[in-house]
Structures are given as structure tokens and as C-alpha cells.
Design a protein around this motif. Structure first.
Motif, short mmCIF file in Angstrom:
data_model
loop_
_atom_site.label_atom_id
_atom_site.label_comp_id
_atom_site.label_asym_id
_atom_site.label_seq_id
_atom_site.Cartn_x
_atom_site.Cartn_y
_atom_site.Cartn_z
N GLY A 189 67.47 44.87 -30.75
CA GLY A 189 67.30 43.62 -30.01
C GLY A 189 65.85 43.19 -29.85
N LEU A 190 65.02 43.65 -30.78
CA LEU A 190 63.59 43.32 -30.69
C LEU A 190 63.18 42.67 -32.02
CD1 LEU A 190 61.10 45.98 -29.33
CD2 LEU A 190 60.43 44.04 -30.70
N ALA A 191 62.76 41.41 -31.96
CA ALA A 191 62.38 40.70 -33.20
C ALA A 191 60.90 40.36 -33.18
CB ALA A 191 63.21 39.43 -33.35
N HIS A 192 60.29 40.34 -34.36
CA HIS A 192 58.84 40.17 -34.50
C HIS A 192 58.58 39.00 -35.45
CE1 HIS A 192 54.92 42.51 -35.86
NE2 HIS A 192 54.66 41.30 -35.41
N VAL A 193 57.86 38.00 -34.98
CA VAL A 193 57.42 36.92 -35.87
C VAL A 193 55.96 37.21 -36.22
CG1 VAL A 193 57.07 34.43 -36.11
CG2 VAL A 193 58.96 35.29 -34.71
N PRO A 248 67.63 38.29 -30.52
CA PRO A 248 66.81 39.29 -29.85
C PRO A 248 66.84 39.16 -28.33
CG PRO A 248 65.42 37.53 -30.66
CD PRO A 248 66.82 37.23 -31.15
N ARG A 249 66.70 40.29 -27.64
CA ARG A 249 66.46 40.26 -26.20
C ARG A 249 64.97 40.03 -25.96
NH1 ARG A 249 69.82 43.51 -22.99
NH2 ARG A 249 68.44 42.88 -21.30
N LEU A 250 64.15 40.59 -26.87
CA LEU A 250 62.69 40.44 -26.77
C LEU A 250 62.15 39.88 -28.09
CD1 LEU A 250 59.88 40.94 -25.42
CD2 LEU A 250 60.00 43.26 -26.28
N LEU A 251 61.41 38.79 -27.99
CA LEU A 251 60.83 38.16 -29.16
C LEU A 251 59.31 38.36 -29.11
CD1 LEU A 251 61.39 36.23 -31.60
CD2 LEU A 251 61.07 34.32 -30.02
N MET A 252 58.76 38.98 -30.15
CA MET A 252 57.30 39.18 -30.21
C MET A 252 56.72 38.15 -31.18
SD MET A 252 56.75 43.28 -30.13
CE MET A 252 57.25 43.62 -31.80
N LEU A 253 55.78 37.36 -30.70
CA LEU A 253 55.20 36.28 -31.50
C LEU A 253 53.72 36.56 -31.73
CD1 LEU A 253 56.74 33.33 -29.43
CD2 LEU A 253 57.48 34.06 -31.70
N THR A 264 65.41 34.59 -23.21
CA THR A 264 64.72 35.52 -24.14
C THR A 264 63.39 35.94 -23.52
OG1 THR A 264 65.69 34.27 -25.97
CG2 THR A 264 63.94 35.82 -26.53
N THR A 265 63.17 37.23 -23.47
CA THR A 265 61.89 37.76 -22.99
C THR A 265 60.88 37.63 -24.14
OG1 THR A 265 63.11 39.27 -21.59
CG2 THR A 265 60.81 39.83 -22.00
N ILE A 266 59.63 37.32 -23.80
CA ILE A 266 58.63 37.01 -24.84
C ILE A 266 57.38 37.88 -24.68
CG2 ILE A 266 57.14 35.19 -25.79
CD1 ILE A 266 59.91 34.09 -26.00
N LEU A 267 56.94 38.46 -25.79
CA LEU A 267 55.62 39.09 -25.85
C LEU A 267 54.79 38.28 -26.85
CD1 LEU A 267 53.55 41.26 -25.22
CD2 LEU A 267 54.68 42.77 -26.87
N LEU A 268 53.77 37.62 -26.33
CA LEU A 268 53.03 36.61 -27.10
C LEU A 268 51.59 37.07 -27.33
CD1 LEU A 268 52.64 33.60 -28.04
CD2 LEU A 268 52.16 33.06 -25.66
N VAL A 269 51.22 37.17 -28.59
CA VAL A 269 49.83 37.48 -28.96
C VAL A 269 49.15 36.17 -29.31
CG1 VAL A 269 48.52 38.33 -30.94
CG2 VAL A 269 50.01 39.88 -29.70
N GLU A 270 48.00 35.91 -28.71
CA GLU A 270 47.33 34.63 -28.97
C GLU A 270 45.82 34.73 -28.90
OE1 GLU A 270 47.30 31.59 -29.89
OE2 GLU A 270 49.41 31.30 -30.30
#
Ligand code: ATP
Length: 233
Positions: free
Chosen positions: A77-81, A152-157, A184-190
């Protein structure tokens, strides 16, 4: 939801991640900000199983995912863009989206496609177009849509705003907020710290592989050293 504890990652002799510990709670938008080379992408790649930590632990929804290969991490349940989108340039929009659903039962794919097209009408219009001919913003939407196909439950961008015109950056951030509001929970790299902190519940500041500050998005926006280093004074 995601607990990263004391990870250390090396590229040969380069110690890229130094004892990083952080967490993402269910329902949050959490951002990792920092300059070029701070270790943001390396952190996401380690969570995804593309790179390996020599120490520590990574758990997701209570399960240890350290050492789990990337395709299995997606099934948890963890997806990575990834940075730079990495869509399949020779394939159509719809084929790209279908590739994102490889962990899902066949019978559920049509409904997920319909969900993604509802969120990204532009992709629906262009469903037969070859991905390599999409604009940068459309490719970013496609990369996000493809990740969403795995539910995904968690989306990493990783740097979703990179290379996009300001109006498109706004659109992408609106979409991130909407996805989060829909659960959707988000982990965002910016690198765009201003935008990222303005939508994040919490953030962590990375400098040369270490976390040097943390707080709510608002606290970090008001922090003098963060302002000086990342928000143009
Ligand atoms: P950017 O915003 O520029 O993508 P980042 O914060 O995501 O930066 P990383 O890409 O994680 O940073 O890089 C962290 C450090 O690891 C940098 O010093 C970088 O040069 C180094 N590094 C990254 N990939 C490799 C590699 N394949 N081989 C050697 N060193 C690498």
C-alpha cells in the motif's frame, strides 16, 4: 503509519543518509525539504526498497518493510512517484495507468481507471496519446495517476513541481491536497519549500543527509533559519 528509524545509506564511500529518524501518521501530509543533494530522493528510494540502509528499521502499517523488494512494497500500500516522473514514453496514457495496477485484481482495474480519469480529466482526453508527447505537467499527472492505480494508503511524491510553470505547480499542489482530503497519506519531497510547507501538516528539513529541524508546516515557515536558507530570506 510509516516509521523510519536510524537509517544510514551509502553510495560507495559517500555517506548520503546519516541516522535519519522520522514518521508519517495516517492522514498527514508530511514534507521533506532541503537543498540539492541533501538526501531527499535517497530517503524515498530507501523506503521503496530501491536502496538499502545498513542500520535501523523501516516499518509501514506495523510491518517491517526493510529489505522488502520494491514490487512487494507497492503491494503493502505504498506507492512512489519518482523524480523526473519516469513514465513509459512509448506507451499510451492508458497503458501507463494499467501498468500501475499490476498488484490489483483484474476485476478492479476498470473502476480505478475511472477514478483516476475523474481526478485527472486531462488524462482521459488524452488516453490514447503516447506519453512521450505529453507536456511536463501532463506527465506529472500521469505519474501520479499511475501510482494511484495501486490504491496506495501512502503516496510518496519526489519533486512533483520540478520544471513546471507556476500555474501548473499550483494545480499539482491542489491535487495533492485533494488526494489527502480523500484519505491518502502523503510524503512529499520538495525543493519548493514555500509551497510544500504551506500544504504540509508537518515537515522535516534535511541538510547533507541529516534532519536538522522539524515542526508543523506553519512553524517551519516562520522559523528564521528555514526562512533564510530555503524561503528566500
Ligand atoms: P535533489 O533535490 O538534487 O534530487 P536530494 O536531496 O534528493 O537532491 P539525493 O539525490 O538523495 O539528494 O542525493 C544525496 C547525496 O547522495 C548527494 O550527495 C548525491 O550526490 C549522492 N548520490 C545520489 N545518488 C548517487 C549515486 N547513484 N552515486 C553516488 N552518489 C549519489
Amino acid at each position: 503509519m510509516l516509521n523510519v528509524q536510524d537509517i544510514n545509506v551509502y553510495y560507495g564511500a559517500i555517506h548520503a543518509i546519516k541516522d535519519i529518524t522520522f514518521e508519517v501518521n495516517d492522514g498527514e501530509i508530511v514534507t521533506l525539504i532541503g537543498a540539492n543533494g541533501a538526501g531527499k530522493s535517497t530517503t524515498l528510494q530507501t523506503i521503496s526498497g530501491l536502496l538499502h540502509s545498513k542500520t535501523g528499521s523501516i516499518s509501514f502499517l506495523g510491518k517491517n518493510i526493510m529489505g522488502v523488494p520494491p514490487h512487494k512494497v507497492v503491494s503493502h500500500g505504498l506507492a512512489h512517484v519518482p523524480e523526473g516522473r519516469r513514465v513509459f514514453l512509448q506507451m499510451s496514457v492508458e497503458e501507463n495507468l494499467e501498468m500501475g495496477a499490476y498488484t490489483r485484481p483484474k476485476g478492479e482495474i476498470a473502476a480505478s481507471l475511472a477514478d483516476v480519469y475523474e481526478r485527472f480529466p486531462r488524462l482521459k482526453e488524452r488516453r490514447r496519446q503516447v506519453a512521450g508527447t505529453l507536456s511536463g505537467g501532463e506527465q506529472q499527472m500521469l505519474a501520479m495517476g499511475r501510482a494511484l492505480m495501486s490504491k496506495p494508503r501512502l503516496l510518496m511524491l519526489d519533486e512533483p513541481s520540478m520544471g513546471l510553470a507556476p500555474i501548473l505547480v499550483e494545480q499539482i499542489f491542489d491535487i495533492i491536497r485533494e488526494l489527502n482530503a480523500a484519505g491518502t497519506t502523503i510524503l512529499l519531497v520538495e525543493q519548493n519549500a514555500q509551497m510544500a510547507l504551506s500544504i504540509a501538516h508537518r515537515g522535516y528539513v534535511l541538510e547533507t543527509g541529516k534532519i536538522v529541524a522539524t515542526g508543523t508546516g506553519q512553524q517551519l515557515l516562520e522559523d528564521e533559519s528555514v526562512k533564510k536558507a530555503y524561503l528566500g530570506g
